[in-house]
Design a protein around this motif. Structure first.
Motif, short mmCIF file in Angstrom:
data_model
loop_
_atom_site.label_atom_id
_atom_site.label_comp_id
_atom_site.label_asym_id
_atom_site.label_seq_id
_atom_site.Cartn_x
_atom_site.Cartn_y
_atom_site.Cartn_z
N GLN A 240 0.83 -1.21 0.00
CA GLN A 240 0.00 0.00 0.00
C GLN A 240 0.87 1.25 0.00
OE1 GLN A 240 -2.94 -0.24 3.12
NE2 GLN A 240 -3.78 -2.17 2.35
N ALA A 241 1.93 1.25 0.79
CA ALA A 241 2.85 2.39 0.80
C ALA A 241 3.46 2.59 -0.59
CB ALA A 241 3.94 2.18 1.84
N GLN A 242 3.85 1.50 -1.23
CA GLN A 242 4.43 1.59 -2.57
C GLN A 242 3.43 2.14 -3.57
OE1 GLN A 242 5.60 -2.48 -3.08
NE2 GLN A 242 7.66 -2.17 -2.23
N ALA A 243 2.16 1.73 -3.46
CA ALA A 243 1.14 2.22 -4.39
C ALA A 243 0.98 3.74 -4.27
CB ALA A 243 -0.19 1.53 -4.10
N LEU A 244 0.98 4.23 -3.05
CA LEU A 244 0.87 5.68 -2.84
C LEU A 244 2.12 6.40 -3.37
CD1 LEU A 244 -0.68 5.59 0.73
CD2 LEU A 244 -1.80 6.49 -1.32
N ALA A 245 3.29 5.79 -3.15
CA ALA A 245 4.52 6.40 -3.66
C ALA A 245 4.52 6.44 -5.18
CB ALA A 245 5.74 5.62 -3.15
N MET A 246 4.02 5.38 -5.81
CA MET A 246 3.94 5.34 -7.27
C MET A 246 3.00 6.40 -7.82
SD MET A 246 3.96 1.23 -8.05
CE MET A 246 3.81 1.46 -9.82
N ALA A 247 2.03 6.80 -6.99
CA ALA A 247 1.09 7.85 -7.40
C ALA A 247 1.65 9.25 -7.15
CB ALA A 247 -0.23 7.68 -6.65
N GLY A 248 2.90 9.32 -6.68
CA GLY A 248 3.56 10.60 -6.55
C GLY A 248 3.61 11.16 -5.15
N HIS A 249 3.19 10.37 -4.16
CA HIS A 249 3.18 10.86 -2.78
C HIS A 249 4.48 10.49 -2.07
CE1 HIS A 249 -1.01 11.94 -3.26
NE2 HIS A 249 -1.23 10.75 -3.80
N ASP A 250 4.80 11.28 -1.05
CA ASP A 250 5.96 11.02 -0.21
C ASP A 250 5.49 10.17 0.96
OD1 ASP A 250 8.43 11.13 0.95
OD2 ASP A 250 8.35 13.27 1.47
N VAL A 251 6.03 8.96 1.09
CA VAL A 251 5.51 7.99 2.07
C VAL A 251 6.65 7.45 2.93
CG1 VAL A 251 4.12 5.90 2.40
CG2 VAL A 251 3.78 7.31 0.36
N GLY A 252 6.39 7.40 4.23
CA GLY A 252 7.33 6.79 5.17
C GLY A 252 6.60 5.87 6.12
N VAL A 253 7.38 5.11 6.90
CA VAL A 253 6.82 4.16 7.87
C VAL A 253 7.60 4.29 9.17
CG1 VAL A 253 6.43 1.73 8.43
CG2 VAL A 253 6.14 2.53 6.07
N ILE A 254 6.89 4.34 10.30
CA ILE A 254 7.53 4.16 11.61
C ILE A 254 6.87 2.95 12.27
CG2 ILE A 254 8.33 6.52 11.92
CD1 ILE A 254 5.86 7.09 13.63
N SER A 255 7.69 1.99 12.66
CA SER A 255 7.17 0.72 13.16
C SER A 255 7.84 0.34 14.47
CB SER A 255 7.41 -0.39 12.12
OG SER A 255 7.14 -1.67 12.66
N VAL A 256 7.04 0.07 15.48
CA VAL A 256 7.54 -0.42 16.77
C VAL A 256 7.03 -1.84 16.98
CG1 VAL A 256 7.57 -0.11 19.27
CG2 VAL A 256 7.57 1.89 17.77
N LYS A 257 7.94 -2.75 17.22
CA LYS A 257 7.56 -4.13 17.53
C LYS A 257 7.61 -4.31 19.04
CE LYS A 257 8.83 -9.01 16.95
NZ LYS A 257 7.44 -9.46 16.73
N GLY A 258 6.46 -4.56 19.65
CA GLY A 258 6.41 -4.83 21.07
C GLY A 258 6.75 -6.27 21.36
N VAL A 259 7.70 -6.50 22.26
CA VAL A 259 8.13 -7.84 22.62
C VAL A 259 7.74 -8.10 24.07
CG1 VAL A 259 10.10 -9.39 22.88
CG2 VAL A 259 10.07 -7.71 21.02
N PRO A 260 6.89 -9.09 24.34
CA PRO A 260 6.50 -9.38 25.72
C PRO A 260 7.70 -9.64 26.61
CG PRO A 260 5.11 -10.59 24.18
CD PRO A 260 6.23 -9.99 23.37
N VAL A 261 7.62 -9.19 27.83
CA VAL A 261 8.74 -9.31 28.76
C VAL A 261 9.11 -10.77 29.00
CG1 VAL A 261 7.30 -9.33 30.85
CG2 VAL A 261 9.65 -8.45 30.96
N TYR A 262 8.16 -11.68 28.82
CA TYR A 262 8.44 -13.10 29.01
C TYR A 262 8.93 -13.78 27.74
CZ TYR A 262 3.59 -12.87 27.41
OH TYR A 262 2.44 -12.55 26.71
N SER A 263 9.18 -13.02 26.66
CA SER A 263 9.68 -13.61 25.41
C SER A 263 10.95 -12.89 24.93
CB SER A 263 8.61 -13.54 24.32
OG SER A 263 7.46 -14.25 24.69
N PRO A 264 11.95 -12.77 25.78
CA PRO A 264 13.15 -12.02 25.39
C PRO A 264 13.91 -12.63 24.22
CG PRO A 264 13.55 -13.26 27.41
CD PRO A 264 12.08 -13.38 27.13
N ALA A 265 13.68 -13.92 23.97
CA ALA A 265 14.40 -14.58 22.87
C ALA A 265 14.08 -13.93 21.53
CB ALA A 265 14.06 -16.06 22.83
#
Length: 390
Positions: A25-50
């Protein structure tokens, strides 16, 4: 337009396909001429440090298909404190947004994908940074979280504040409006995006040989592949020249193979295993009809991908099925109704020649092709920015 995606989940790298449709979806918007970025946070449960083993700490920046992507992992230390982990995530996303703005400028609009946690977090970021936001909901399970006090209060606050609320199925939008109950029917339907692999392909040639019913999924129980096999067996175990082709792999594959054998159609059902994405168009195109017997589907991406190839479809009457299937492109059957599904298989085979592949593909592209997708979101973004300036 400068758009920044804030997804509740996102691929960890180029080899991870979880949430890959966000990238498309981000690529489709970029192909249409828009400036697109992503900020992503992955939450890791405290009991799954691996889960953090081998991962680079801090902010990770990459440019993927011209999309600037900022990632961060964050341990979630409060499994039993309402809102505790969400505050941790908010802090992490605030760090990413601050860095993003310093290096790329201020986005015009924030686009959260799924209310929990991204929609709630994006509401807070919108207030703090004075940037309007929209939310697209992909997960029916999100409605269950509204029954939890903290999530219910903050989810409804975010819904009221958002410039637009989008659901990926018409029936889903109606149920979201009922569940949120914020005094206005703010959730609206906007289709998802047809995978770019299917955007510019020719309509497939109808295959020679036996008549093939095709199915593609992860073979999860909710896809009801077991019911599909049983319905196929009831209708076609003594019929020559008809086969069922099942693509996908999971821990359930072996038991489904056993089921086909026990129903007397082991020699008529082909289990082809997992199909690489580069081969998926050919996989859909190898069938005459595509069948999806799920208990629940929101957008039903595979239905649209099959239609993009020109296949008529049989679907259960999920939100996705009702959205996608009409007289010109297939048949619906009731959810969890083996007899009705079997009759639909018989009927669509008998009437197969009445379906026009080019017309079926046109229905798909007009509904969720790249141009249709980008034009609808462009309107939402423009309205959001204009409203914020008033």
């Amino acid at each position: 337009m400068h758009v920044l995606f804030v997804p509740s989940w996102y691929p960890a790298d180029a080899t991870d396909f979880s949430g890959s449709f966000f990238i498309e979806q981000a690529q489709a918007l970029a192909m249409a001429g828009h400036d697109v970025g992503v900020i992503s946070v992955k939450g890791v449960p405290v009991y799954s440090p691996a889960q953090l083993r081998g991962r680079t700490p801090g902010i990770r920046l990459s440019v993927e298909s011209e999309i600037r992507t900022y990632r961060m992992d964050k341990v979630l230390p409060f499994p039993k404190v309402p809102g505790g982990n969400e505050r941790v995530l908010l802090h992490a996303w605030r760090v990413l947004l601050t860095r993003y703005i310093s290096e790329n400028g201020r986005p015009d609009v924030l686009h959260a994908h799924a209310m929990f946690p991204a929609g709630v977090v994006t509401h807070a970021l919108s207030d703090e940074f004075k940037i309007p936001f929209v939310v697209t909901e992909h997960r029916p399970s999100s409605m269950d979280r509204l029954n939890q006090k903290w999530n219910g209060v903050n989810g409804r606050r975010a819904a009221l504040a958002a410039s637009a609320l989008v659901a990926v199925a018409r029936g889903f939008a109606a149920e979201l409006n009922d569940a949120y109950n914020i005094g206005q029917d703010k959730w609206q339907y906007v289709p998802g995006l047809l995978s770019p692999q299917f955007q510019d392909i020719p309509t497939r040639q109808i295959p020679d040989g036996p008549f093939i019913f095709g199915h593609v999924s992860h073979l999860d129980p909710g896809k009801r592949v077991d019911m599909l096999i049983e319905a196929f067996a009831e209708q076609f175990h003594n019929v020559d020249g008809v086969r069922l082709r099942i693509a996908g792999d999971s821990i359930h594959k072996a038991e489904l193979e056993t089921l086909a054998g026990s129903r007397g159609v082991g020699d008529k059902v082909d289990f082809v295993g997992a199909v690489q994405r580069k081969d998926i168009v050919a996989e859909f195109s190898s069938a005459h009809v595509f069948v999806l017997a799920s208990v629940a589907e929101a957008f039903g991406t595979v239905l649209w991908e099959a239609m993009a190839c020109g296949l008529p479809v049989v679907s259960t009457a999920t939100w996705a099925g009702k959205n996608a299937v009409g007289e010109a492109n297939g048949l619906l059957s009731a959810i969890d109704n083996r007899e009705e599904l079997g009759q639909a298989l018989v009927t669509i085979r008998e009437n197969f020649n009445s379906y026009v592949p080019e017309d079926i593909r046109a229905i798909c592209v007009d509904h969720c092709g790249r141009e249709a997708f980008t034009s609808q979101y462009e309107m939402l973004y423009t309205n959001a920015v204009q409203a914020s300036r008033r």
